[in-house]
Every structure is written in C-alpha cells, then in structure tokens.
Design an enzyme around this catalytic site. Structure first.
Site, PDB file in Angstrom:
ATOM      1  N   ASN A 144       0.868  -1.176   0.000  1.00 33.22           N
ATOM      2  CA  ASN A 144       0.000   0.000   0.000  1.00 33.22           C
ATOM      3  C   ASN A 144       0.905   1.226   0.000  1.00 33.22           C
ATOM      4  O   ASN A 144       1.465   1.588   1.031  1.00 33.22           O
ATOM      5  CB  ASN A 144      -0.908  -0.015   1.239  1.00 33.22           C
ATOM      6  CG  ASN A 144      -1.816   1.199   1.298  1.00 33.22           C
ATOM      7  OD1 ASN A 144      -1.847   2.011   0.370  1.00 33.22           O
ATOM      8  ND2 ASN A 144      -2.541   1.334   2.397  1.00 33.22           N
ATOM      9  N   TRP A 145       1.035   1.820  -1.173  1.00 34.09           N
ATOM     10  CA  TRP A 145       1.937   2.982  -1.290  1.00 34.09           C
ATOM     11  C   TRP A 145       1.358   4.221  -0.614  1.00 34.09           C
ATOM     12  O   TRP A 145       2.046   5.197  -0.415  1.00 34.09           O
ATOM     13  CB  TRP A 145       2.219   3.287  -2.767  1.00 34.09           C
ATOM     14  CG  TRP A 145       3.097   2.278  -3.454  1.00 34.09           C
ATOM     15  CD1 TRP A 145       3.618   1.124  -2.925  1.00 34.09           C
ATOM     16  CD2 TRP A 145       3.568   2.334  -4.818  1.00 34.09           C
ATOM     17  NE1 TRP A 145       4.368   0.467  -3.867  1.00 34.09           N
ATOM     18  CE2 TRP A 145       4.357   1.194  -5.039  1.00 34.09           C
ATOM     19  CE3 TRP A 145       3.385   3.238  -5.865  1.00 34.09           C
ATOM     20  CZ2 TRP A 145       4.969   0.932  -6.265  1.00 34.09           C
ATOM     21  CZ3 TRP A 145       3.992   2.975  -7.086  1.00 34.09           C
ATOM     22  CH2 TRP A 145       4.780   1.834  -7.292  1.00 34.09           C
ATOM     23  N   LYS A 146       0.064   4.207  -0.324  1.00 34.54           N
ATOM     24  CA  LYS A 146      -0.621   5.385   0.229  1.00 34.54           C
ATOM     25  C   LYS A 146      -0.332   6.597  -0.665  1.00 34.54           C
ATOM     26  O   LYS A 146      -0.232   6.435  -1.878  1.00 34.54           O
ATOM     27  CB  LYS A 146      -0.203   5.601   1.692  1.00 34.54           C
ATOM     28  CG  LYS A 146      -0.377   4.324   2.538  1.00 34.54           C
ATOM     29  CD  LYS A 146      -0.205   4.544   4.006  1.00 34.54           C
ATOM     30  CE  LYS A 146      -0.397   3.220   4.745  1.00 34.54           C
ATOM     31  NZ  LYS A 146      -0.289   3.345   6.199  1.00 34.54           N
ATOM     32  N   HIS A 189      -9.611   1.356   4.638  1.00 34.02           N
ATOM     33  CA  HIS A 189      -8.361   1.530   5.385  1.00 34.02           C
ATOM     34  C   HIS A 189      -8.620   2.478   6.556  1.00 34.02           C
ATOM     35  O   HIS A 189      -9.412   3.412   6.441  1.00 34.02           O
ATOM     36  CB  HIS A 189      -7.275   2.094   4.455  1.00 34.02           C
ATOM     37  CG  HIS A 189      -5.923   2.035   5.089  1.00 34.02           C
ATOM     38  ND1 HIS A 189      -5.509   2.962   6.014  1.00 34.02           N
ATOM     39  CD2 HIS A 189      -4.919   1.141   4.947  1.00 34.02           C
ATOM     40  CE1 HIS A 189      -4.283   2.631   6.422  1.00 34.02           C
ATOM     41  NE2 HIS A 189      -3.903   1.533   5.801  1.00 34.02           N
ATOM     42  N   GLU A 196      -7.055   4.873   7.640  1.00 37.62           N
ATOM     43  CA  GLU A 196      -6.825   6.291   7.316  1.00 37.62           C
ATOM     44  C   GLU A 196      -8.043   6.871   6.596  1.00 37.62           C
ATOM     45  O   GLU A 196      -8.386   8.038   6.791  1.00 37.62           O
ATOM     46  CB  GLU A 196      -5.542   6.425   6.476  1.00 37.62           C
ATOM     47  CG  GLU A 196      -4.307   6.150   7.341  1.00 37.62           C
ATOM     48  CD  GLU A 196      -3.140   5.518   6.599  1.00 37.62           C
ATOM     49  OE1 GLU A 196      -3.104   5.564   5.362  1.00 37.62           O
ATOM     50  OE2 GLU A 196      -2.240   4.977   7.289  1.00 37.62           O
ATOM     51  N   GLU A 246      -5.730  -4.785  10.384  1.00 30.58           N
ATOM     52  CA  GLU A 246      -4.676  -3.801  10.646  1.00 30.58           C
ATOM     53  C   GLU A 246      -4.971  -3.078  11.953  1.00 30.58           C
ATOM     54  O   GLU A 246      -5.746  -2.106  11.969  1.00 30.58           O
ATOM     55  CB  GLU A 246      -4.611  -2.764   9.518  1.00 30.58           C
ATOM     56  CG  GLU A 246      -4.319  -3.340   8.155  1.00 30.58           C
ATOM     57  CD  GLU A 246      -3.716  -2.283   7.224  1.00 30.58           C
ATOM     58  OE1 GLU A 246      -2.643  -2.543   6.681  1.00 30.58           O
ATOM     59  OE2 GLU A 246      -4.315  -1.210   7.067  1.00 30.58           O
ATOM     60  N   GLY A 268       2.357   2.256  10.939  1.00 36.44           N
ATOM     61  CA  GLY A 268       3.322   3.341  10.822  1.00 36.44           C
ATOM     62  C   GLY A 268       4.007   3.695  12.124  1.00 36.44           C
ATOM     63  O   GLY A 268       4.644   4.733  12.245  1.00 36.44           O
ATOM     64  N   SER A 306       3.226  -2.233  10.377  1.00 31.38           N
ATOM     65  CA  SER A 306       4.675  -2.343  10.585  1.00 31.38           C
ATOM     66  C   SER A 306       5.257  -3.701  10.180  1.00 31.38           C
ATOM     67  O   SER A 306       6.169  -4.214  10.825  1.00 31.38           O
ATOM     68  CB  SER A 306       5.046  -1.993  12.033  1.00 31.38           C
ATOM     69  OG  SER A 306       4.637  -0.663  12.334  1.00 31.38           O
ATOM     70  N   GLY A 342       2.640  -0.959   4.378  1.00 31.12           N
ATOM     71  CA  GLY A 342       2.792   0.449   4.034  1.00 31.12           C
ATOM     72  C   GLY A 342       4.251   0.809   3.834  1.00 31.12           C
ATOM     73  O   GLY A 342       4.842   0.544   2.782  1.00 31.12           O
ATOM     74  N   GLY A 343       4.860   1.385   4.864  1.00 34.02           N
ATOM     75  CA  GLY A 343       6.222   1.926   4.774  1.00 34.02           C
ATOM     76  C   GLY A 343       7.228   1.013   4.088  1.00 34.02           C
ATOM     77  O   GLY A 343       7.968   1.447   3.187  1.00 34.02           O
TER      78      GLY A 343
HETATM   79  P1  13P Z   1       2.821   0.358   7.806  1.00 35.15           P
HETATM   80  O1  13P Z   1       3.304  -0.906   7.165  1.00 35.15           O
HETATM   81  O2  13P Z   1       3.594   1.575   7.348  1.00 35.15           O
HETATM   82  O3  13P Z   1       2.705   0.238   9.280  1.00 35.15           O
HETATM   83  O4  13P Z   1       1.337   0.620   7.249  1.00 35.15           O
HETATM   84  C1  13P Z   1       0.432  -0.415   7.313  1.00 35.15           C
HETATM   85  C2  13P Z   1      -0.731  -0.045   6.496  1.00 35.15           C
HETATM   86  O5  13P Z   1      -1.468   0.858   6.827  1.00 35.15           O
HETATM   87  C3  13P Z   1      -0.953  -0.787   5.255  1.00 35.15           C
HETATM   88  O6  13P Z   1      -2.192  -0.511   4.715  1.00 35.15           O
END
Ligand code: 13P
Length: 253
Positions: free
Chosen positions: A9-11, A97, A99, A169, A175, A215, A236-237
């Site tokens: 997930n590049w966000k 998600h 967010e 999640e 994050g 994470s 994500g990251g």
């Molecule tokens: P991180 O891997 O950066 O914690 O993010 C997880 C996430 O929100 C994937 O959708």
C-alpha cells in the site's frame, strides 16, 4: 491452499517516476510466485495504468486501487467509481483503510456500498478492519472488529463473501514500528475466521485470505506469515523500498 498475498500500500507516497523505478527494481528480482501466491500493488490512481503495464504477464502480480467511490457514477467531483477501475482492468481495491475511516469519515455502512460496487464490477475488495489503541487497551478488540465485519460484509451471500480479502490492521501498529506480535496477530486472525465460520460455515471461512497489516517488514514477515491464520500482509512503509518488499514477498507461505 488458501491464497497467500503480499500487498503493497503505497498510500500517498512516491512520484510517478519513483513508482516506475520501484516496480522496475522489484521486478528485476524476478521472484517466481507459486499458483496460490499473489503480489499486489495498491498504487495512487494516476499510476494504475502504468503499474498494470509493468506487471502485465507476470504470473501472480497484480495492481490494486486504494479506494473507490460509494456511488455508481454521476456528479461527484473528484471521486473514482468502481466501474472506472473495471474499465482499466484493475482486479483489486483496498476498502476501509483506517486512514480513510479516520480522515475521510468512512463508516461501516458506506463501506458496505463500496464492497457491493466492487463485486458488481468483478473487483476483489481488500477489506480493512482493525481497532484503535484505546479499544485494545480495554480488551474489546474482538467485538470491535466483529462489528466492522458484520456491518460491512455480512449482508453478502456465500458466493460473494468468498471473493473478499480481509486485512486486519490494528491501528496502533500502523506506521508506528510497533508490530503486533505473531501471537497477537494469530489470535485475532483466528477470531476473525471463527466469526466468518459462524456466519458462513467452515469451508467458506477457510477460503478467505486474512492479511495482517501494521509495521510489517522483511525482518518480521516470516514469523507473522508463518501463523496458520495469517495469509500474508498489507504493507505500508516497507513497501516503498523494493528490496524490503521483495523479502516480504519471499516470506509468503
Ligand atoms: P505500515 O506498514 O507503514 O505500518 O502501514 C500499514 C498499512 O497501513 C498498510 O495498509
């Protein structure tokens, strides 16, 4: 075997050129996926066609949107409809998600609409659920996630729920570098599968991939994915680094 999925997930990160380069570097690793394995890239809308072209013909590799509208079409400036995603052959869409829920006010009932629109357009929803820290501290995470699933997914018929991918999640792990332990992830995934079993029966529940997100990195992916009810990750990251994400793909069962 149930599908095992490493989803990036590049966000709202990376320019178009950086995205192209990341995919080029990752594909150079030439990781061959088994029949039951998938590597999915949830990229920003303007990059969907580029990513589709780069992954074309690579077995098990696919593109995902990060969101879609809860409306079919019409005067909704700035929105992207599931039907539009279908028209450019996008097979997956991340929905709900945390967010989106937190910053854009998406609730379980709106998400139920999005799920339906994706399914109508043959797009597999990667449906996100997960509790905030205060709910975990009150040890109420199971009820919290059960309500999310019930209100957004449990209106679906048996053949429709089988097309869903669930991503658990926990918000406190997103994050933050604070990953759920493998035991915490397995406990919650098992609970989610039991909850699905109670509604749809074991054979359906056993087919639905449940990904862990929060994470995930190369260093912890194998331990997390090794849990019997953890079918990969939503990342994500660590997905913004090609070699890191490559090691996460390699950690799939
Ligand atoms: P991180 O891997 O950066 O914690 O993010 C997880 C996430 O929100 C994937 O959708």
């Amino acid at each position: 075997m149930r599908q095992q999925i490493a989803a990036a997930n590049w966000k709202m990160n990376l320019t178009y050129q950086q995205g192209e380069q990341l995919l080029d570097v990752l594909l150079k690793e030439a990781i061959a996926l088994k029949d039951h394995q998938r590597a999915v890239f949830a990229v920003p809308f303007p990059y969907l066609i580029m990513a589709t072209q780069k992954l074309d013909g690579k077995k098990g590799y696919a593109v995902s949107a990060q969101n879609c509208s809860d409306k079919k079409s019409g005067a909704y400036t700035g929105e992207v409809a599931a039907e539009m995603l279908k028209s450019i052959n996008i097979p997956y869409c991340v929905l709900g998600h945390s967010e989106r829920r937190e910053y854009f006010g998406e609730d379980n009932l709106t998400l139920a609409q999005k799920v339906l629109l994706c399914l109508e357009n043959n797009i597999t929803p990667i449906f996100c659920c997960g509790e905030p820290l205060h709910i975990r501290e009150a040890n109420a995470q199971q009820e919290f996630v059960a309500t999310q699933l019930k209100e957004s997914l449990f209106g679906l018929a048996d053949d429709a729920i089988r097309k869903i991918v669930i991503a658990y999640e926990p918000i406190w792990a997103i994050g933050t570098g604070r990953t759920a332990s493998a035991a915490q992830a397995q406990e919650m995934h098992k609970h989610i599968r039991e909850f699905l079993t109670a509604k749809y029966g074991a054979s359906t529940a056993n087919e639905i991939p449940i990904l862990y997100g929060g994470s995930v990195k190369g260093a912890n992916a194998s331990e997390l994915f090794g849990c019997s009810d953890v079918d990969g990750g939503l990342v994500g990251g660590a997905s913004l680094n090609a070699s890191e994400f490559a090691s996460i793909i390699r950690a799939l069962k």
